[in-house]
Design a protein around this motif. Structure first.
Motif, short mmCIF file in Angstrom:
data_model
loop_
_atom_site.label_atom_id
_atom_site.label_comp_id
_atom_site.label_asym_id
_atom_site.label_seq_id
_atom_site.Cartn_x
_atom_site.Cartn_y
_atom_site.Cartn_z
N GLY A 169 7.16 47.71 -49.41
CA GLY A 169 6.87 48.73 -50.42
C GLY A 169 6.97 50.13 -49.83
O GLY A 169 7.66 50.21 -48.78
N ARG A 170 6.27 51.18 -50.19
CA ARG A 170 6.37 52.37 -49.68
C ARG A 170 5.07 53.04 -49.11
O ARG A 170 3.92 52.56 -49.75
CB ARG A 170 6.77 53.38 -50.67
N PRO A 171 4.96 53.65 -48.04
CA PRO A 171 3.66 54.10 -47.42
C PRO A 171 3.22 55.25 -48.43
O PRO A 171 3.82 55.82 -48.99
CB PRO A 171 4.19 54.94 -46.21
N GLY A 172 1.70 55.21 -48.12
CA GLY A 172 1.17 56.23 -49.12
C GLY A 172 0.18 57.06 -48.28
O GLY A 172 0.00 56.97 -46.97
N PRO A 173 -0.81 57.83 -48.73
CA PRO A 173 -1.75 58.83 -48.19
C PRO A 173 -2.63 57.87 -47.22
O PRO A 173 -3.32 58.64 -46.36
CB PRO A 173 -2.59 59.46 -49.05
N TRP A 174 -2.79 56.81 -47.47
CA TRP A 174 -3.48 55.89 -46.70
C TRP A 174 -3.08 55.76 -45.25
O TRP A 174 -3.86 55.23 -44.22
CB TRP A 174 -3.93 54.53 -47.35
N LEU A 175 -1.88 55.99 -44.71
CA LEU A 175 -1.31 55.69 -43.33
C LEU A 175 -1.56 56.60 -42.65
O LEU A 175 -1.28 58.12 -42.99
CB LEU A 175 0.27 55.68 -43.67
N PRO A 176 -2.18 56.37 -41.44
CA PRO A 176 -2.55 57.66 -40.68
C PRO A 176 -1.25 57.78 -39.61
O PRO A 176 -0.36 57.22 -39.51
CB PRO A 176 -3.80 56.81 -39.65
N THR B 56 -8.14 48.45 -41.59
CA THR B 56 -7.26 47.89 -40.73
C THR B 56 -6.30 49.00 -39.68
O THR B 56 -6.39 48.73 -38.34
CB THR B 56 -6.56 46.94 -41.28
N LEU B 57 -5.69 49.84 -40.33
CA LEU B 57 -5.02 50.71 -39.75
C LEU B 57 -5.80 51.63 -38.82
O LEU B 57 -5.15 52.04 -37.69
CB LEU B 57 -3.96 51.70 -40.62
N LEU C 283 1.31 46.84 -31.40
CA LEU C 283 0.65 46.40 -32.29
C LEU C 283 1.22 46.35 -33.78
O LEU C 283 1.76 47.39 -33.84
CB LEU C 283 -0.79 47.22 -32.43
N LEU C 284 1.43 45.07 -34.55
CA LEU C 284 2.12 45.02 -35.75
C LEU C 284 1.18 45.03 -36.52
O LEU C 284 0.13 44.05 -36.50
CB LEU C 284 2.98 43.88 -35.34
N VAL C 285 1.29 45.51 -37.68
CA VAL C 285 0.37 45.11 -38.91
C VAL C 285 1.46 44.83 -40.20
O VAL C 285 2.55 45.75 -40.60
CB VAL C 285 -0.43 46.38 -39.46
N ILE C 286 1.27 43.86 -40.55
CA ILE C 286 2.27 43.33 -41.91
C ILE C 286 1.28 43.65 -43.02
O ILE C 286 0.39 42.98 -43.28
CB ILE C 286 2.81 41.95 -41.61
N ALA C 287 1.97 44.42 -44.22
CA ALA C 287 1.27 44.60 -44.97
C ALA C 287 2.06 44.77 -46.23
O ALA C 287 3.12 45.06 -46.23
CB ALA C 287 0.41 45.79 -44.98
N LYS C 288 1.28 44.93 -47.61
CA LYS C 288 1.86 45.15 -48.90
C LYS C 288 1.33 46.41 -49.41
O LYS C 288 0.25 46.93 -49.18
CB LYS C 288 1.76 44.10 -49.80
N GLU C 289 2.24 47.49 -50.05
CA GLU C 289 1.84 48.44 -50.43
C GLU C 289 0.73 48.10 -51.49
O GLU C 289 1.16 47.09 -52.34
CB GLU C 289 2.81 49.18 -51.35
N PRO C 290 -0.36 48.72 -51.61
CA PRO C 290 -1.51 48.38 -52.68
C PRO C 290 -1.25 48.87 -54.06
O PRO C 290 -1.71 49.79 -54.53
CB PRO C 290 -2.66 48.96 -51.95
N VAL C 291 -0.18 48.10 -54.84
CA VAL C 291 -0.21 48.17 -56.07
C VAL C 291 -0.89 47.49 -57.09
O VAL C 291 -0.80 46.06 -56.67
CB VAL C 291 1.55 48.27 -56.40
#
Length: 217
Positions: A69-76, A51-52, A15-23
């Protein structure tokens, strides 16, 4: 040409998720106005988190976040994080599929109403999955045998993107299964409609906060 039995039949799916860092100022800019840039970014973060969470709850051989971008605390936990390549969206989607050696399903971060059930796919009787978006794009694309060439050159972010992409699959001789169409979050009206479909999610809660703040301004 498609084989009698797809290469991905019975194989665990990546499973692939393509995303932007929420800046602020870089994501969900079409939500401003009515929302401030930081509110739009908060909505993007909530959409990505929902989504994640759905991806984390779906069966998968591997879960990959293809991130600008960079991962943040929203990444499980449980996700591999890889950077997006340079180029247009078609090139970035193609590169995301190149990360998978086996069957893969790719989605974006704009459909927080997605469920683990929608992401539970099996290529036993098809070569591709296609999930149309209501705006003419697509929210999901699955390939039993990922081929980046199927995406390169597809015009992105137009009302015909989904039709062109699906036609590519058919022209390649792939057997396509349809996923239910979903609505992307692009504008405020989209955000309200999507939140109503998943009222218990992070996105719906964050939208309620943002709308309350907008009324008070």
């Amino acid at each position: 040409m498609s084989a009698a039995r797809p290469a991905g039949a019975g194989s665990p799916v990546t499973l692939l998720v393509i995303a932007k860092e929420p800046v602020p100022g870089r994501v969900k800019t079409r939500l401003t106005p009515p929302f401030a840039p930081w509110e739009a970014a908060a909505l993007a973060e909530a959409s990505l988190a929902d989504t994640l969470a759905a991806v984390a709850a779906a069966p998968a051989a591997r879960r990959v976040l293809v991130l600008d971008g960079r991962p943040g605390p929203w990444l499980p936990p449980g996700f591999d994080v890889v950077p997006q390549c340079a180029g247009g969206l078609d090139e970035r989607l193609a590169d995301a599929f190149a990360r998978s050696a086996g069957p893969a399903l790719l989605i974006g971060m704009d459909t927080p109403q997605v469920t683990p059930e929608l992401l539970t796919v099996d290529f036993a009787d098809c070569d591709a999955y296609f999930g149309a978006a209501e705006d003419g794009g697509f929210w999901a694309l699955g390939l039993a045998a990922p081929d980046p060439a199927l995406l390169r050159g597809v015009p992105m972010s137009t009302a015909k993107t989904g039709a062109v992409q699906r036609a590519r699959l058919v022209a390649a001789g792939l057997r396509v299964r349809e996923l239910p169409p979903l609505r992307d979050v692009d504008h405020a009206a989209d955000a309200r409609a999507v939140a109503a479909l998943a009222p218990g999610g992070r996105f719906a809660a964050r939208l309620a906060q943002a709308e309350h703040a907008a009324v008070r301004r």
